[in-house]
Design a protein around this motif. Structure first.
Motif, PDB file in Angstrom:
ATOM      1  N   PRO A 199       0.804  -1.225   0.000  1.00 11.14           N
ATOM      2  CA  PRO A 199       0.000   0.000   0.000  1.00 11.14           C
ATOM      3  C   PRO A 199       0.837   1.275   0.000  1.00 11.14           C
ATOM      4  N   GLU A 200       1.986   1.244   0.692  1.00 12.51           N
ATOM      5  CA  GLU A 200       2.802   2.463   0.752  1.00 12.51           C
ATOM      6  C   GLU A 200       3.478   2.790  -0.575  1.00 12.51           C
ATOM      7  N   GLN A 201       3.449   1.865  -1.549  1.00 13.34           N
ATOM      8  CA  GLN A 201       4.044   2.136  -2.849  1.00 13.34           C
ATOM      9  C   GLN A 201       3.133   2.976  -3.739  1.00 13.34           C
ATOM     10  N   LEU A 202       1.851   3.024  -3.432  1.00 10.38           N
ATOM     11  CA  LEU A 202       0.906   3.736  -4.281  1.00 10.38           C
ATOM     12  C   LEU A 202       1.143   5.241  -4.232  1.00 10.38           C
ATOM     13  N   SER A 203       1.007   5.872  -5.400  1.00 14.80           N
ATOM     14  CA  SER A 203       1.175   7.321  -5.476  1.00 14.80           C
ATOM     15  C   SER A 203      -0.124   8.049  -5.756  1.00 14.80           C
ATOM     16  N   LEU A 204      -1.162   7.326  -6.217  1.00  9.42           N
ATOM     17  CA  LEU A 204      -2.408   7.997  -6.577  1.00  9.42           C
ATOM     18  C   LEU A 204      -3.560   7.010  -6.520  1.00  9.42           C
ATOM     19  N   LEU A 205      -4.711   7.508  -6.092  1.00 10.76           N
ATOM     20  CA  LEU A 205      -5.961   6.765  -6.135  1.00 10.76           C
ATOM     21  C   LEU A 205      -6.906   7.529  -7.053  1.00 10.76           C
ATOM     22  N   VAL A 206      -7.401   6.869  -8.099  1.00  9.60           N
ATOM     23  CA  VAL A 206      -8.334   7.478  -9.044  1.00  9.60           C
ATOM     24  C   VAL A 206      -9.677   6.783  -8.896  1.00  9.60           C
ATOM     25  N   ASP A 242     -17.716   8.570   1.808  1.00  8.72           N
ATOM     26  CA  ASP A 242     -17.480   7.806   3.034  1.00  8.72           C
ATOM     27  C   ASP A 242     -16.738   6.504   2.727  1.00  8.72           C
ATOM     28  N   GLU A 243     -17.100   5.852   1.619  1.00  5.95           N
ATOM     29  CA  GLU A 243     -16.406   4.622   1.227  1.00  5.95           C
ATOM     30  C   GLU A 243     -14.922   4.877   0.977  1.00  5.95           C
ATOM     31  N   ILE A 244     -14.627   5.945   0.242  1.00  6.54           N
ATOM     32  CA  ILE A 244     -13.226   6.255  -0.072  1.00  6.54           C
ATOM     33  C   ILE A 244     -12.465   6.606   1.197  1.00  6.54           C
ATOM     34  N   MET A 245     -13.077   7.352   2.092  1.00  4.27           N
ATOM     35  CA  MET A 245     -12.406   7.722   3.338  1.00  4.27           C
ATOM     36  C   MET A 245     -12.092   6.479   4.177  1.00  4.27           C
ATOM     37  N   LYS A 246     -13.035   5.564   4.279  1.00  8.73           N
ATOM     38  CA  LYS A 246     -12.801   4.345   5.058  1.00  8.73           C
ATOM     39  C   LYS A 246     -11.760   3.455   4.392  1.00  8.73           C
ATOM     40  N   LEU A 247     -11.761   3.434   3.066  1.00 10.52           N
ATOM     41  CA  LEU A 247     -10.738   2.681   2.352  1.00 10.52           C
ATOM     42  C   LEU A 247      -9.352   3.249   2.627  1.00 10.52           C
ATOM     43  N   GLY A 248      -9.242   4.569   2.570  1.00 13.82           N
ATOM     44  CA  GLY A 248      -7.951   5.195   2.844  1.00 13.82           C
ATOM     45  C   GLY A 248      -7.479   4.949   4.258  1.00 13.82           C
ATOM     46  N   TYR A 249      -8.385   5.010   5.222  1.00 16.19           N
ATOM     47  CA  TYR A 249      -8.008   4.818   6.629  1.00 16.19           C
ATOM     48  C   TYR A 249      -7.571   3.391   6.896  1.00 16.19           C
ATOM     49  N   ALA A 250      -8.266   2.407   6.286  1.00 17.99           N
ATOM     50  CA  ALA A 250      -7.999   1.004   6.595  1.00 17.99           C
ATOM     51  C   ALA A 250      -6.861   0.413   5.774  1.00 17.99           C
ATOM     52  N   VAL A 251      -6.731   0.817   4.510  1.00 20.14           N
ATOM     53  CA  VAL A 251      -5.776   0.167   3.609  1.00 20.14           C
ATOM     54  C   VAL A 251      -4.641   1.092   3.184  1.00 20.14           C
ATOM     55  N   LEU A 252      -4.916   2.369   3.046  1.00 20.57           N
ATOM     56  CA  LEU A 252      -3.926   3.307   2.501  1.00 20.57           C
ATOM     57  C   LEU A 252      -3.669   4.449   3.471  1.00 20.57           C
ATOM     58  N   PRO A 253      -3.206   4.149   4.675  1.00 19.80           N
ATOM     59  CA  PRO A 253      -3.042   5.224   5.667  1.00 19.80           C
ATOM     60  C   PRO A 253      -1.976   6.237   5.289  1.00 19.80           C
ATOM     61  N   GLU A 254      -1.024   5.863   4.446  1.00 17.15           N
ATOM     62  CA  GLU A 254       0.038   6.787   4.067  1.00 17.15           C
ATOM     63  C   GLU A 254      -0.313   7.625   2.843  1.00 17.15           C
ATOM     64  N   LEU A 255      -1.472   7.389   2.251  1.00 18.20           N
ATOM     65  CA  LEU A 255      -1.891   8.148   1.074  1.00 18.20           C
ATOM     66  C   LEU A 255      -2.697   9.365   1.526  1.00 18.20           C
ATOM     67  N   ASP A 256      -2.299  10.536   1.059  1.00 11.30           N
ATOM     68  CA  ASP A 256      -3.005  11.772   1.387  1.00 11.30           C
ATOM     69  C   ASP A 256      -4.192  11.909   0.446  1.00 11.30           C
ATOM     70  N   LEU A 257      -5.383  11.639   0.952  1.00  7.74           N
ATOM     71  CA  LEU A 257      -6.570  11.690   0.107  1.00  7.74           C
ATOM     72  C   LEU A 257      -6.906  13.100  -0.343  1.00  7.74           C
ATOM     73  N   GLY A 258      -6.298  14.098   0.262  1.00  9.34           N
ATOM     74  CA  GLY A 258      -6.534  15.460  -0.191  1.00  9.34           C
ATOM     75  C   GLY A 258      -5.797  15.794  -1.467  1.00  9.34           C
ATOM     76  N   SER A 259      -4.583  15.266  -1.626  1.00  8.64           N
ATOM     77  CA  SER A 259      -3.764  15.589  -2.791  1.00  8.64           C
ATOM     78  C   SER A 259      -3.452  14.390  -3.667  1.00  8.64           C
ATOM     79  N   GLN A 260      -3.679  13.165  -3.184  1.00 11.89           N
ATOM     80  CA  GLN A 260      -3.346  11.970  -3.937  1.00 11.89           C
ATOM     81  C   GLN A 260      -4.576  11.132  -4.266  1.00 11.89           C
ATOM     82  N   CYS A 261      -5.711  11.798  -4.382  1.00 10.02           N
ATOM     83  CA  CYS A 261      -6.955  11.130  -4.745  1.00 10.02           C
ATOM     84  C   CYS A 261      -7.759  12.066  -5.631  1.00 10.02           C
ATOM     85  N   VAL A 262      -8.193  11.587  -6.788  1.00  9.30           N
ATOM     86  CA  VAL A 262      -9.022  12.378  -7.692  1.00  9.30           C
ATOM     87  C   VAL A 262     -10.324  11.635  -7.932  1.00  9.30           C
ATOM     88  N   LYS A 263     -11.419  12.390  -8.017  1.00 10.26           N
ATOM     89  CA  LYS A 263     -12.742  11.826  -8.255  1.00 10.26           C
ATOM     90  C   LYS A 263     -13.238  12.351  -9.594  1.00 10.26           C
TER      91      LYS A 263
END
Length: 495
Positions: free
Chosen positions: A376-383, A394-415
């Motif tokens: 998970p820490e190798q990921l650079s972006l979630l699309v 809410d689904e994306i937030m829970k996914l980030g908290y449980a699986v991708l804690p090192e991914l900044d959903l503010g800057s490394q996630c696009v919807k």
């Protein structure tokens, strides 16, 4: 201590105080210290004896390792090329940067209004040649299917077909880079099969509201457009899945990977696969007054005082997939690999659920990362193809908290759905194209998450291909036949 306390408090101790505080309590304290020291000594001696016994004992038989995913779950296909049409342009890299910068806003569309005759936000693509496409297609249909009348489609469907035609022409041009194409054209007819040019498997995904026969006819017409760009017609297979079930786009792509090789041959490296070539095209336009009305009745439309919802949009996307050796031969430097997808389904619509725990999406993401051997820490972006509705966020937030804690959903996630509007299956494939652009640019893995649909969920990982071995650096063996998509169709497993 007690004598000092009694002196300061002007307390005259009696016999009971002297016995309790000057004899009993100090004795109990000393006994406690002695007991703790004794216990520590005993524990240290036991640990030393256990270590000595373990060192003297013979090495135990290694326990059986937990079984990993089957070899088929490690199969991949390389992405040779992509194409995109969106309300904000056709350049995936530029669109991705603007999405990251959060600089894009949907405009009001004067042609689409709500029940109060007010314009709504919509993602409309400029200069779509829908009327020209309709004339060309109907002429072609009369030539090839004279017994059938013209297809009665609304304007949104003709726009979908026009966008798909743009993708077919662009990707058809990219096929001209194939190293064996010129040799195939110049070879005598009876020697062309020996050249080894693989069959192109064409998969066309059009709106699910179309009838199966309509989708199949449109797929054949798009295949002819590809051939007009220079690909041999006898080397084109239109996959019947184009007219089949309304499955998720990532399920269709996963089936392409699953049928690209023979399951009986254990192929640990993507460079050892047989020659395989496929093109996937998805297009959909939701700029339809009936769709707007249905969304408004379901309270899903983003409008006026309702700040949470989805906006209608249109999009088209396409990919060329191949085995990795062939991708390198077609000029794709350091190709990006598409791994197996993990798919699942909510039995109850998330639009009606009172509370969403997010466990399904979490399990799918964990399965996709496990199949791709990506930490998970190798990921650079979630699309994501989702929008700003509370359930999707809410689904994306829970996914980030449980699986991708090192991914900044503010800057490394696009919807994508939130910014460009909802275009159904075309938005899902467009999100995959953006994930490819991110990995191709940075070289780091990315994750594509599809959670826009009310029921279906899908997650797939993309990563850079490993360094090619020296023995696999040559062009694929022309004598090696391509695997047939109809040979076996194992259903993608859902973790």
């Amino acid at each position: 201590m007690f004598i000092t306390y009694w002196s300061g408090a002007n307390h005259m101790p009696d016999g009971g105080d002297v016995i309790l505080y000057l004899l009993v309590l100090p004795a109990a304290f000393l006994l406690l210290v002695w007991a703790v020291a004794k216990a520590r000594t005993a524990l240290a001696a036991a640990a030393a004896a256990k270590a000595a016994a373990a060192a003297a004992a013979p090495a135990p038989v290694a326990a059986t390792a937990e079984p990993g995913p089957p070899p088929e779950r490690r199969w991949t296909l390389a992405i040779v090329a992509t194409a995109l049409r969106s309300p904000f342009g056709a350049d995936a890299g530029s669109l991705l940067e603007q999405l990251k910068a959060q600089s894009l806003r949907l405009p009001l569309d004067s042609e689409l209004v709500n029940d109060q005759d007010m314009p709504i936000l919509a993602g409309r693509i400029a200069d779509v040649q829908d009327e020209e496409t309709r004339e060309i297609f109907e002429t072609w249909q009369q030539q090839h299917f004279p017994e059938q009348g013209p297809m009665y489609l609304d304007d949104a469907h003709w726009r979908s077909l026009a966008l798909a035609a743009d993708i077919a022409r662009e990707l058809g041009d990219r096929l001209q880079w194939h190293p064996l194409l010129e040799e195939y054209r110049e070879a005598p007819r009876h020697q062309q099969d020996a050249v080894g040019l693989p069959h192109l498997h064409l998969l066309v995904l059009l709106p699910p509201t179309w009838a199966g026969e309509q989708r199949l006819q449109a797929a054949h017409w798009l295949g002819e457009l590809v051939c007009r760009q220079g690909w041999p017609a006898e080397k084109l297979n239109v996959l019947p899945a184009a007219a089949g079930e309304n499955a998720h786009p990532l399920l269709h792509l996963d089936r392409l990977i699953a049928t690209s090789r023979d399951a009986r041959s254990q192929q640990p490296s993507p460079y050892l696969s047989s020659s395989y070539l496929a093109m996937v095209i998805a297009a959909q336009s939701n700029l339809d007054p009936q769709i707007v009305q249905a969304w408004q009745q379901a309270k899903q439309l983003l409008q006026g005082a309702q700040s949470i919802g989805k906006s209608p949009g249109e999009a088209a996307a396409g990919l060329i997939l191949a085995d990795t050796t062939q991708a390198l031969a077609m000029g794709t430097t350091d190709p990006v690999l598409l791994h197996r997808a993990s798919l699942g389904r909510h039995e109850q619509s998330v639009d009606q659920a009172r509370r969403l725990n997010g466990e399904l999406l979490i399990q799918l993401a964990q399965g996709a990362l496990r199949d791709a051997a990506i930490a998970p820490e190798q990921l650079s972006l979630l699309v994501s193809d989702g929008d700003y509705r509370a359930s999707r966020t809410d689904e994306i937030m829970k996914l980030g908290y449980a699986v991708l804690p090192e991914l900044d959903l503010g800057s490394q996630c696009v919807k994508l759905g939130a910014t460009c509007g909802s275009a159904g299956l075309a938005t899902a494939l467009s999100a995959l194209v953006l994930a490819h652009a991110a990995t191709d640019e940075s070289g780091e893995p990315s994750l594509c998450v599809c959670n826009e649909d009310a029921h279906q969920r899908a997650v797939v990982a993309l990563s850079r291909a490993p360094a090619i071995p020296a023995q696999a650096a040559s062009t694929p063996d022309p004598a090696t036949p391509a695997a047939s998509p109809a040979s076996s169709v194992p259903a993608p497993a859902t973790p």
